[in-house]
Design a protein around this motif. Sequence first.
Motif, PDB file in Angstrom:
ATOM      1  N   PHE A  32       0.969  -1.373   0.078  1.00 38.92           N
ATOM      2  CA  PHE A  32      -0.008  -0.407   0.048  1.00 38.92           C
ATOM      3  C   PHE A  32       0.985   1.747   0.141  1.00 38.92           C
ATOM      4  O   PHE A  32       2.044   1.393   0.987  1.00 38.92           O
ATOM      5  CB  PHE A  32      -0.837   0.167   1.163  1.00 38.92           C
ATOM      6  N   TRP A  33       0.702   1.984  -1.429  1.00 39.15           N
ATOM      7  CA  TRP A  33       1.352   3.394  -0.926  1.00 39.15           C
ATOM      8  C   TRP A  33       1.040   4.750  -1.167  1.00 39.15           C
ATOM      9  O   TRP A  33      -0.653   4.631  -2.184  1.00 39.15           O
ATOM     10  CB  TRP A  33       2.178   3.854  -2.650  1.00 39.15           C
ATOM     11  N   PHE A  34       0.801   5.679  -0.499  1.00 37.76           N
ATOM     12  CA  PHE A  34      -0.264   6.721  -0.297  1.00 37.76           C
ATOM     13  C   PHE A  34       1.091   8.136  -0.237  1.00 37.76           C
ATOM     14  O   PHE A  34       1.892   7.833  -0.202  1.00 37.76           O
ATOM     15  CB  PHE A  34      -0.883   7.414   0.536  1.00 37.76           C
ATOM     16  N   ARG A  35       0.495   9.404  -1.360  1.00 36.14           N
ATOM     17  CA  ARG A  35       1.130   9.891  -0.731  1.00 36.14           C
ATOM     18  C   ARG A  35       0.140  11.137  -0.549  1.00 36.14           C
ATOM     19  O   ARG A  35      -0.923  11.331  -1.595  1.00 36.14           O
ATOM     20  CB  ARG A  35       1.431  10.772  -2.783  1.00 36.14           C
ATOM     21  N   THR A  36       0.077  12.084   0.482  1.00 34.63           N
ATOM     22  CA  THR A  36      -1.017  13.043   0.349  1.00 34.63           C
ATOM     23  C   THR A  36      -1.370  14.360  -0.693  1.00 34.63           C
ATOM     24  O   THR A  36       0.038  14.306  -1.496  1.00 34.63           O
ATOM     25  CB  THR A  36      -0.423  14.093   1.361  1.00 34.63           C
ATOM     26  N   PHE A  37      -2.301  15.081  -1.678  1.00 34.59           N
ATOM     27  CA  PHE A  37      -2.208  15.870  -1.641  1.00 34.59           C
ATOM     28  C   PHE A  37      -3.222  16.910  -1.452  1.00 34.59           C
ATOM     29  O   PHE A  37      -2.628  17.718  -2.642  1.00 34.59           O
ATOM     30  CB  PHE A  37      -3.699  14.616  -2.799  1.00 34.59           C
ATOM     31  N   LYS A  38      -4.059  16.916  -0.734  1.00 37.31           N
ATOM     32  CA  LYS A  38      -4.525  17.928  -0.088  1.00 37.31           C
ATOM     33  C   LYS A  38      -5.138  18.319   1.556  1.00 37.31           C
ATOM     34  O   LYS A  38      -5.706  16.569   1.273  1.00 37.31           O
ATOM     35  CB  LYS A  38      -5.310  18.148  -1.102  1.00 37.31           C
ATOM     36  N   GLU A  77       4.591  10.913   2.191  1.00 37.93           N
ATOM     37  CA  GLU A  77       4.972   9.590   1.352  1.00 37.93           C
ATOM     38  C   GLU A  77       5.489   8.220   1.945  1.00 37.93           C
ATOM     39  O   GLU A  77       5.955   8.716   2.816  1.00 37.93           O
ATOM     40  CB  GLU A  77       5.411  10.183  -0.023  1.00 37.93           C
ATOM     41  N   ASN A  78       4.334   7.432   1.424  1.00 45.16           N
ATOM     42  CA  ASN A  78       5.032   6.304   2.471  1.00 45.16           C
ATOM     43  C   ASN A  78       4.116   4.870   1.707  1.00 45.16           C
ATOM     44  O   ASN A  78       3.518   4.879   1.423  1.00 45.16           O
ATOM     45  CB  ASN A  78       4.127   5.868   4.271  1.00 45.16           C
ATOM     46  N   HIS A 134      -7.186   4.033   7.246  1.00 42.41           N
ATOM     47  CA  HIS A 134      -7.272   5.002   6.507  1.00 42.41           C
ATOM     48  C   HIS A 134      -8.268   5.511   6.611  1.00 42.41           C
ATOM     49  O   HIS A 134      -9.325   4.954   5.960  1.00 42.41           O
ATOM     50  CB  HIS A 134      -6.795   4.213   4.947  1.00 42.41           C
ATOM     51  N   SER A 135      -8.933   6.685   7.199  1.00 42.01           N
ATOM     52  CA  SER A 135     -10.082   7.477   6.962  1.00 42.01           C
ATOM     53  C   SER A 135     -10.960   7.740   5.240  1.00 42.01           C
ATOM     54  O   SER A 135      -9.883   8.341   3.866  1.00 42.01           O
ATOM     55  CB  SER A 135     -10.096   9.105   7.612  1.00 42.01           C
ATOM     56  N   PHE A 136     -11.884   7.185   4.820  1.00 42.29           N
ATOM     57  CA  PHE A 136     -12.360   7.076   3.869  1.00 42.29           C
ATOM     58  C   PHE A 136     -14.448   7.246   3.545  1.00 42.29           C
ATOM     59  O   PHE A 136     -15.066   6.596   3.954  1.00 42.29           O
ATOM     60  CB  PHE A 136     -12.323   5.422   2.889  1.00 42.29           C
ATOM     61  N   MET A 148      -1.753   5.490  10.809  1.00 45.63           N
ATOM     62  CA  MET A 148      -3.110   6.101  10.100  1.00 45.63           C
ATOM     63  C   MET A 148      -2.480   6.554   8.380  1.00 45.63           C
ATOM     64  O   MET A 148      -1.283   7.202   9.168  1.00 45.63           O
ATOM     65  CB  MET A 148      -3.481   6.887  11.388  1.00 45.63           C
ATOM     66  N   THR A 149      -2.749   6.942   7.637  1.00 47.44           N
ATOM     67  CA  THR A 149      -2.389   8.057   6.754  1.00 47.44           C
ATOM     68  C   THR A 149      -3.007   9.044   7.523  1.00 47.44           C
ATOM     69  O   THR A 149      -4.323   9.585   8.356  1.00 47.44           O
ATOM     70  CB  THR A 149      -3.556   8.024   5.426  1.00 47.44           C
ATOM     71  N   PRO A 150      -2.704  10.105   6.978  1.00 43.70           N
ATOM     72  CA  PRO A 150      -3.032  11.986   7.159  1.00 43.70           C
ATOM     73  C   PRO A 150      -4.474  11.687   7.628  1.00 43.70           C
ATOM     74  O   PRO A 150      -4.852  11.798   7.053  1.00 43.70           O
ATOM     75  CB  PRO A 150      -2.141  12.923   6.998  1.00 43.70           C
ATOM     76  N   PHE A 151      -4.422  11.640   8.808  1.00 43.47           N
ATOM     77  CA  PHE A 151      -6.195  12.164   8.898  1.00 43.47           C
ATOM     78  C   PHE A 151      -6.042  13.414   7.460  1.00 43.47           C
ATOM     79  O   PHE A 151      -5.758  14.495   8.580  1.00 43.47           O
ATOM     80  CB  PHE A 151      -6.487  11.787  10.414  1.00 43.47           C
ATOM     81  N   GLY A 152      -7.569  13.608   7.488  1.00 40.41           N
ATOM     82  CA  GLY A 152      -7.837  14.749   7.074  1.00 40.41           C
ATOM     83  C   GLY A 152      -7.640  15.644   5.228  1.00 40.41           C
ATOM     84  O   GLY A 152      -8.224  16.180   5.193  1.00 40.41           O
ATOM     85  N   TYR A 153      -6.680  14.212   5.111  1.00 41.47           N
ATOM     86  CA  TYR A 153      -6.003  15.037   4.158  1.00 41.47           C
ATOM     87  C   TYR A 153      -6.721  14.167   3.091  1.00 41.47           C
ATOM     88  O   TYR A 153      -7.165  12.542   2.319  1.00 41.47           O
ATOM     89  CB  TYR A 153      -4.751  14.254   3.817  1.00 41.47           C
ATOM     90  N   LEU A 154      -7.126  14.549   1.911  1.00 41.52           N
ATOM     91  CA  LEU A 154      -7.286  13.475   0.452  1.00 41.52           C
ATOM     92  C   LEU A 154      -5.780  12.771  -0.116  1.00 41.52           C
ATOM     93  O   LEU A 154      -5.051  13.983   0.269  1.00 41.52           O
ATOM     94  CB  LEU A 154      -7.638  14.530  -0.781  1.00 41.52           C
ATOM     95  N   ASN A 155      -5.543  11.973  -0.626  1.00 40.25           N
ATOM     96  CA  ASN A 155      -4.352  11.015  -0.823  1.00 40.25           C
ATOM     97  C   ASN A 155      -4.917  10.256  -2.195  1.00 40.25           C
ATOM     98  O   ASN A 155      -5.797  10.200  -2.731  1.00 40.25           O
ATOM     99  CB  ASN A 155      -4.073  10.341   0.299  1.00 40.25           C
TER     100      ASN A 155
END
Length: 172
Positions: free
Chosen positions: A47-53, A65-66, A112-114, A147-154
């Motif tokens: 699972f790869w993610f990068r914050t967008f906004k 990014e992680n 991941h908040s979805f 956790m992925t950063p809460f409140g971010y679009l990724n």
Amino acid sequence: MKFAETFDLIGCKNPFQISQQKMPALSPTDSEDQDHMKLLMFNTHEFWFRTFKNNLNENSDENIENTVENSLVIFIHIEENDADKKERMVKKARDNITWLAKKTGRNKVVLHSFAHLSDSKSESNDAHEIFLALQQALLDRGLDTTMTPFGYLNEFKIQVLGDSLAKVWKSL
């Protein structure tokens, strides 16, 4: 047992009648009981993610990014009424995630908040509190939980295993 006999056992002489049968309507009480946390759980190779906004605070964007390998990735939707029963929701989510971790042999979990699994959405502060409590509950169970950063679009990429337990949906 023949095909027609199977349908006869469920009270349907004609197998094509099933699609014509009416489902009972939900009463207002039933629909109120439907507002609860949703979990979409994946057993992943990677699972790869990068914050967008930052969706909660436009003045605070961080580039994060992680990549997490060999983990359960849990997409979680917290609903409007979940804050009123926070402890119960955290316990049910913890128990379901722990069960899947045991079944799949995973000890790493990514939360991941979805907020796209229902029309009912909680306040962001309430959802964040539930996420933090769930993270702690899973850590207390010995699961390496992030956790992925809460409140971010990724942006994200996810490589999911193929077996049936690699994709599990749960409405608590």
